[in-house]
Design a protein around this motif. Structure first.
Motif, PDB file in Angstrom:
ATOM      1  N   SER A 158       0.698  -0.913   0.211  1.00 54.75           N
ATOM      2  CA  SER A 158      -0.113  -0.081   0.154  1.00 54.75           C
ATOM      3  C   SER A 158       0.997   1.226  -0.004  1.00 54.75           C
ATOM      4  CB  SER A 158      -0.725  -0.224   1.122  1.00 54.75           C
ATOM      5  OG  SER A 158      -1.884  -0.876   1.441  1.00 54.75           O
ATOM      6  N   VAL A 159       0.331   2.225  -0.875  1.00 56.00           N
ATOM      7  CA  VAL A 159       0.725   3.713  -0.451  1.00 56.00           C
ATOM      8  C   VAL A 159       0.287   4.210   0.430  1.00 56.00           C
ATOM      9  CG1 VAL A 159       1.352   5.775  -1.926  1.00 56.00           C
ATOM     10  CG2 VAL A 159       1.232   3.756  -2.888  1.00 56.00           C
ATOM     11  N   SER A 172       0.669   7.613   3.532  1.00 57.42           N
ATOM     12  CA  SER A 172       0.798   9.363   3.325  1.00 57.42           C
ATOM     13  C   SER A 172       2.262  10.235   3.796  1.00 57.42           C
ATOM     14  CB  SER A 172      -0.338   9.977   3.176  1.00 57.42           C
ATOM     15  OG  SER A 172      -1.814   9.977   2.735  1.00 57.42           O
ATOM     16  N   GLY A 188       8.062  10.851  -0.619  1.00 52.28           N
ATOM     17  CA  GLY A 188       8.824   9.693  -1.141  1.00 52.28           C
ATOM     18  C   GLY A 188      10.646   9.593  -1.217  1.00 52.28           C
ATOM     19  N   ALA A 192       8.369   5.722  -3.894  1.00 49.81           N
ATOM     20  CA  ALA A 192       6.765   4.869  -4.155  1.00 49.81           C
ATOM     21  C   ALA A 192       6.194   4.761  -2.835  1.00 49.81           C
ATOM     22  CB  ALA A 192       6.637   3.904  -4.831  1.00 49.81           C
ATOM     23  N   ARG A 193       6.816   5.381  -1.737  1.00 52.45           N
ATOM     24  CA  ARG A 193       5.842   5.717  -0.156  1.00 52.45           C
ATOM     25  C   ARG A 193       5.523   4.490  -0.079  1.00 52.45           C
ATOM     26  NH1 ARG A 193       2.377   9.330  -0.634  1.00 52.45           N
ATOM     27  NH2 ARG A 193       1.974   9.979  -2.796  1.00 52.45           N
ATOM     28  N   LYS A 194       5.453   3.030  -0.063  1.00 53.99           N
ATOM     29  CA  LYS A 194       5.417   1.907   0.177  1.00 53.99           C
ATOM     30  C   LYS A 194       5.826   1.359   1.453  1.00 53.99           C
ATOM     31  CE  LYS A 194       3.179   0.674  -4.265  1.00 53.99           C
ATOM     32  NZ  LYS A 194       3.403  -0.588  -5.031  1.00 53.99           N
TER      33      LYS A 194
END
Lengths: 117, 114
Positions: free
Chosen positions: B27-28, B30, B52, B68-70
């Protein structure tokens, strides 16, 4: 200033009894969260308050669990007819802003260790 | 379902060694935060990363947020016994009714021996 406080720090209760856990957030913090942490586990989300309303109570494990917040400050988590699987550390956290701010910080209390015998 | 997977679950090292803890998801997020918890206490926030690719340094601790901020990592250089504790990553996803909650990993229990 004072941090998040929780009471009692320890609670031992018999199976079937009701318990109330209290959280005093940092003054001025609008968001309040309850989590549960079992031995050696991460944190399990229970419920989130923004002001006095709870937009997300999806983590409450059963209808024996309920929580309320009054005056935008103190919150009480109530567990009715306690079961042995309810034994855990219950943590409360507060933050200044909850919601659409992209980053926010949660400040945790020391927790209430609940043991159901 | 665990949204954030932390590894390793346990880490036992000698003083002076380096280590890296990983936090991964499909999942990404915030924002992503790292907390440290000692026995009998609540977690204490170490850092928040939002962008990111962001890298933040806190003395001997380096935190990185994936492009990708995952995913995220925590690297400790020259570990000391005082670094011993449970390290938790937590991510926030801002959408719909899930505004405000954090998703926590299970944690990495770090023990640093003198």
């Amino acid at each position: 200033g004072a941090g998040v406080s929780q009471s009692p720090s320890n609670k031992v209760t018999e199976k079937g009894k009701d318990v109330e856990l209290r959280c005093d957030p940092i003054s001025g913090h609008t968001a309040l969260y309850w989590y549960r942490q079992s031995l050696g586990q991460g944190l399990e989300f229970l419920i989130y308050f923004q002001g006095n309303s709870a937009p997300d109570k999806s983590g409450l494990p059963s209808d024996r669990f309920s929580a309320e917040r009054t005056g935008g400050s103190v919150s009480t988590l109530t567990i009715q007819r306690t079961q042995q699987e309810d034994s855990a550390v219950y943590l409360c956290a507060s933050s200044l802003v909850g919601g659409i701010v992209p980053s926010y910080e949660q400040y945790f209390g020391p927790g209430t260790r609940l043991t159901v015998t | 379902t665990q949204l954030l997977e932390q590894s390793p679950q346990f880490l036992s090292i000698q003083e002076g060694e380096n280590l890296t803890v990983y936090c991964n998801s499909s999942s990404v997020f915030s924002s992503l935060q790292w907390y440290r918890q000692e026995p009998g206490e609540g977690p204490v926030l170490l850092v928040t990363v939002v962008t990111g690719g962001e890298v933040k340094k806190l003395k001997r601790l380096t935190f990185q947020f994936g492009d990708a901020r995952k995913d995220s990592s925590l690297h400790i250089t020259a570990a000391q016994p005082g670094d011993t504790g449970l390290y938790l990553c937590a991510g926030a996803i801002f959408r719909g009714s899930t505004l405000g909650r954090l998703y926590f990993g299970r944690g990495t229990q770090l023990t640093v021996w003198p």
